[in-house]
Design a protein around this motif. Structure first.
Motif, PDB file in Angstrom:
ATOM      1  N   PHE A 125       0.845  -1.192   0.000  1.00  0.00           N
ATOM      2  CA  PHE A 125       0.000   0.000   0.000  1.00  0.00           C
ATOM      3  C   PHE A 125       0.880   1.241   0.000  1.00  0.00           C
ATOM      4  O   PHE A 125       1.962   1.242   0.594  1.00  0.00           O
ATOM      5  CB  PHE A 125      -0.855   0.063   1.276  1.00  0.00           C
ATOM      6  CG  PHE A 125      -1.815  -1.060   1.462  1.00  0.00           C
ATOM      7  CD1 PHE A 125      -3.077  -1.009   0.890  1.00  0.00           C
ATOM      8  CD2 PHE A 125      -1.471  -2.159   2.235  1.00  0.00           C
ATOM      9  CE1 PHE A 125      -3.989  -2.035   1.089  1.00  0.00           C
ATOM     10  CE2 PHE A 125      -2.370  -3.191   2.440  1.00  0.00           C
ATOM     11  CZ  PHE A 125      -3.635  -3.131   1.859  1.00  0.00           C
ATOM     12  N   GLU A 128      -0.292   6.949   1.856  1.00  0.00           N
ATOM     13  CA  GLU A 128      -1.579   7.645   1.895  1.00  0.00           C
ATOM     14  C   GLU A 128      -2.731   6.662   2.058  1.00  0.00           C
ATOM     15  O   GLU A 128      -3.653   6.906   2.834  1.00  0.00           O
ATOM     16  CB  GLU A 128      -1.774   8.492   0.631  1.00  0.00           C
ATOM     17  CG  GLU A 128      -0.862   9.694   0.543  1.00  0.00           C
ATOM     18  CD  GLU A 128       0.595   9.355   0.182  1.00  0.00           C
ATOM     19  OE1 GLU A 128       0.852   8.264  -0.397  1.00  0.00           O
ATOM     20  OE2 GLU A 128       1.466  10.168   0.501  1.00  0.00           O
ATOM     21  N   GLU A 129      -2.699   5.552   1.322  1.00  0.00           N
ATOM     22  CA  GLU A 129      -3.746   4.525   1.465  1.00  0.00           C
ATOM     23  C   GLU A 129      -3.781   3.987   2.891  1.00  0.00           C
ATOM     24  O   GLU A 129      -4.846   3.866   3.491  1.00  0.00           O
ATOM     25  CB  GLU A 129      -3.477   3.342   0.530  1.00  0.00           C
ATOM     26  CG  GLU A 129      -3.755   3.566  -0.921  1.00  0.00           C
ATOM     27  CD  GLU A 129      -3.383   2.325  -1.712  1.00  0.00           C
ATOM     28  OE1 GLU A 129      -4.295   1.717  -2.299  1.00  0.00           O
ATOM     29  OE2 GLU A 129      -2.184   1.967  -1.753  1.00  0.00           O
ATOM     30  N   SER A 132      -5.232   6.505   5.461  1.00  0.00           N
ATOM     31  CA  SER A 132      -6.576   7.061   5.301  1.00  0.00           C
ATOM     32  C   SER A 132      -7.653   6.031   4.987  1.00  0.00           C
ATOM     33  O   SER A 132      -8.821   6.292   5.227  1.00  0.00           O
ATOM     34  CB  SER A 132      -6.577   8.142   4.214  1.00  0.00           C
ATOM     35  OG  SER A 132      -6.265   7.560   2.951  1.00  0.00           O
ATOM     36  N   GLU A 133      -7.281   4.864   4.485  1.00  0.00           N
ATOM     37  CA  GLU A 133      -8.297   3.925   4.006  1.00  0.00           C
ATOM     38  C   GLU A 133      -8.242   2.538   4.630  1.00  0.00           C
ATOM     39  O   GLU A 133      -9.199   1.783   4.530  1.00  0.00           O
ATOM     40  CB  GLU A 133      -8.161   3.753   2.483  1.00  0.00           C
ATOM     41  CG  GLU A 133      -8.284   5.027   1.694  1.00  0.00           C
ATOM     42  CD  GLU A 133      -7.913   4.852   0.231  1.00  0.00           C
ATOM     43  OE1 GLU A 133      -7.953   3.711  -0.279  1.00  0.00           O
ATOM     44  OE2 GLU A 133      -7.576   5.860  -0.406  1.00  0.00           O
ATOM     45  N   ILE A 134      -7.132   2.178   5.237  1.00  0.00           N
ATOM     46  CA  ILE A 134      -6.901   0.803   5.681  1.00  0.00           C
ATOM     47  C   ILE A 134      -7.061   0.698   7.198  1.00  0.00           C
ATOM     48  O   ILE A 134      -6.613   1.552   7.946  1.00  0.00           O
ATOM     49  CB  ILE A 134      -5.484   0.336   5.257  1.00  0.00           C
ATOM     50  CG1 ILE A 134      -5.281   0.516   3.745  1.00  0.00           C
ATOM     51  CG2 ILE A 134      -5.246  -1.109   5.683  1.00  0.00           C
ATOM     52  CD1 ILE A 134      -6.275  -0.213   2.869  1.00  0.00           C
ATOM     53  N   ARG A 135      -7.691  -0.372   7.625  1.00  0.00           N
ATOM     54  CA  ARG A 135      -7.891  -0.637   9.056  1.00  0.00           C
ATOM     55  C   ARG A 135      -6.597  -1.234   9.624  1.00  0.00           C
ATOM     56  O   ARG A 135      -6.335  -2.424   9.495  1.00  0.00           O
ATOM     57  CB  ARG A 135      -9.051  -1.603   9.203  1.00  0.00           C
ATOM     58  CG  ARG A 135      -9.495  -1.835  10.597  1.00  0.00           C
ATOM     59  CD  ARG A 135     -10.774  -2.646  10.581  1.00  0.00           C
ATOM     60  NE  ARG A 135     -10.962  -3.274  11.860  1.00  0.00           N
ATOM     61  CZ  ARG A 135     -11.575  -4.413  12.044  1.00  0.00           C
ATOM     62  NH1 ARG A 135     -12.093  -5.061  11.026  1.00  0.00           N
ATOM     63  NH2 ARG A 135     -11.720  -4.915  13.236  1.00  0.00           N
TER      64      ARG A 135
END
Length: 154
Positions: A125, A128-129, A132-135
């Motif tokens: 990843f 940034e991913e 902001s987007e990954i648990r």
């Protein structure tokens, strides 16, 4: 589970000194582990850094080498100390523990040779991913935040 915290106590959770790798690929992405979804580990089902417990008397860097080989069949050639988090769990009947983070570069060739032996998945990843987007497991999220933003932190 709310924000990574178990709703009910899990008797089998244990705390120990640990090491973790911020595995950075040639394209600047980070290689992460999708943790198993079992109740006896910290943050089941979350994404996190590869690594694990430091055995009694074991050097942390040797523990990192052992863990990455056990989890990915990856023999590291370079690991750069990044940071250490100390946890004081005495108020809940446990001791004090550390989690040491190392930056571990991985080439494309090395990435192609890894074999996942622990966890339910492995994926790369962007920073940034991840942020902001990954648990992510919270302690790994903080280490990644610090490392990924290190040039902007005054």
């Amino acid at each position: 589970m709310i924000a990574g915290i178990q709703k009910e106590p899990v008797d089998s959770l244990s705390a120990s000194n640990a090491v973790a790798a911020l595995i950075q690929l040639e394209d600047e992405r980070y290689l992460m582990q999708h943790r198993d979804n079992v109740p006896h580990i910290w943050y089941p089902g979350y994404w996190g850094c590869f690594g694990g417990a430091v055995d009694e008397g074991e050097d942390p860097l040797e523990a990192l080498k052992r863990e990455l080989y056990e989890e990915l069949s990856f023999s590291i050639t370079k690991a750069i100390y990044f940071t250490r988090f100390d946890f004081d769990l005495r108020k809940i009947g446990k001791g004090t523990y550390y989690r040491i983070y190392y930056v571990v570069p991985m080439s494309q060739r090395e990435q192609e040779r890894i074999v996942l032996h622990e966890g339910q998945g492995v994926k790369a990843f962007s920073g940034e991913e991840l942020l902001s987007e990954i648990r992510l497991a919270p302690y790994d999220a903080f280490a990644l935040f610090l490392y990924h933003n290190r040039k902007n932190i005054l």
